[in-house]
Design an enzyme around this catalytic site. Structure first.
Site: not given
Ligand code: ASP
Length: 372
Positions: A249, A94, A272-273, A239, A221
């Site tokens: 993106r 990730s 994260t998320g 990330t 991330t």
């Molecule tokens: N927040 C990150 C993104 O949307 C991905 C993640 O943290 O899982 O790129």
């Protein structure tokens, strides 16, 4: 027995406080008020993967960062040395090298960092070919007058700054997973962009459900924030973003206020998320502002999650209970060293303090599990 104050004393004490408030309204103070004064407990907080990858000496991100932070190191340098362990780890799909690629099979990385005492910040987005985008983000902060450089020009900037540029940051594992996702979401069967995106998202979620990808790595991330014994705050987020994203993106991670925010006097928060949910709210900034108003880290984080949940109205983003279906977490640290991890659904976070490294449960807004 405690002495009761007489009316005159009460007026005098209240009068002093009132007098101050009248003479110095908050908005007229040039400097943002710190939440805390007094003792500082050094700490490093991170997403859970901050206590997983190890360097050749066996140290994890939070341990390395804490050791440097409590030594003579610059606070941001300490955190970067920690997250670089994760960025360089081919097993963490990730972040950095071996991160899951975009829909074209290309690894595109996002990162930003903030240095509390220097009031400096930098970020890069959609950067290809550099294993440690966090160090390129630091170079943006240290060597330019800007805060964000993107795409091919971010790579050109990195090359100019002496970073090694590689043709491909895929590992065998990340390429294999991408090929499997391609096979399942064959674009020839979904000619219009909307149904293609839906099929691709479904294919990703199915791979998570089948255990081919750990849910943390579909999104995934590392955010890492630290407070030194001298009271210096810093933070970094790095990330590979959403797995198999549309090329170009950019999520929340490299955006100041979204993936990370640090206020030298108040605290730090990062996430994260689901990046889109966070980008819409600049929620790391919101968390820090809640702390500025006096909220404890946990309450500040939950307030941001509540805001996100209240604005999640599209059916495709809701579960059968009508709640946000996605995961989103914040890692929060105030200027005193108090910390919290908060998440939409149950999760955990990594911490290192004088008591050593540990994984702690986050405070979840809702019971149950996220669905992607
Ligand atoms: N927040 C990150 C993104 O949307 C991905 C993640 O943290 O899982 O790129």
């Amino acid at each position: 027995m405690p002495r009761t104050l007489d009316r005159r004393e009460i007026i005098r004490l209240g009068g002093t406080a009132l007098g101050l408030a009248t003479v110095m309204p908050r908005r007229l103070l040039g400097r943002a008020p710190a939440v805390h004064t007094g003792s500082v407990k050094p700490a490093v907080v991170a997403s859970r993967n901050g206590l997983r990858s190890r360097d050749t000496a066996g140290a994890t991100c939070v341990e390395k960062a804490f050791a440097l932070l409590t030594g003579e190191s610059d606070p941001l340098d300490a955190l970067l040395a920690g997250v670089n362990i994760v960025e360089r780890d081919p097993e963490d799909s990730s972040v950095g090298y071996g991160g899951l690629p975009n829909a074209d099979g290309v690894v595109q990385l996002d990162s930003c960092c903030m240095h509390g005492p220097k009031r400096r910040a930098g970020g890069v987005a959609a950067l290809e070919g550099v294993r440690t985008p966090s160090l390129v983000a630091q170079a943006v902060a240290d060597h330019t007058d800007h805060h964000l450089i993107v795409g091919d020009d971010a790579q050109r900037f990195a090359r100019t700054m002496g970073f090694e540029i590689e043709d491909d940051l895929n590992t065998e594992k990340s390429r294999r997973l991408w090929l499997e996702w391609k096979r399942r979401s064959d674009p020839r069967h979904y000619p219009d962009p909307e149904s293609r995106a839906l099929a691709q998202h479904r294919a990703g979620l199915a791979m998570v459900a089948e255990g081919l990808i750990d849910p943390e790595h579909y999104y995934g991330t590392i955010n890492c924030n630290g407070l030194s014994p001298r009271g210096e705050l810093a933070g970094v987020t790095t990330t590979s973003g959403l797995a198999w994203k549309i090329p170009g993106r950019v999520g929340d991670s490299p955006i100041l206020g979204a993936g990370l925010y640090v206020d030298a006097a108040v605290g730090a928060a990062g996430s994260t998320g689901r990046g889109e949910a966070n980008l819409f709210h600049l929620a790391s900034f919101l968390v820090v502002e809640e702390m500025r108003r006096g909220a404890a880290p946990k309450d500040a984080g939950l307030a941001a999650l509540e805001r996100v949940a209240a604005n999640t109205v599209e059916k495709r983003l809701l579960n059968s209970r009508g709640l946000p279906a996605f995961g989103l977490s914040f890692y929060v640290l105030n200027a005193h060293g108090e910390h919290a991890g908060v998440s939409m659904y149950s999760s955990s976070y990594a911490v290192c303090t004088e008591n050593g490294p540990e994984i702690l449960p986050t405070e979840a807004l809702y019971d149950g599990q996220s669905e992607g």
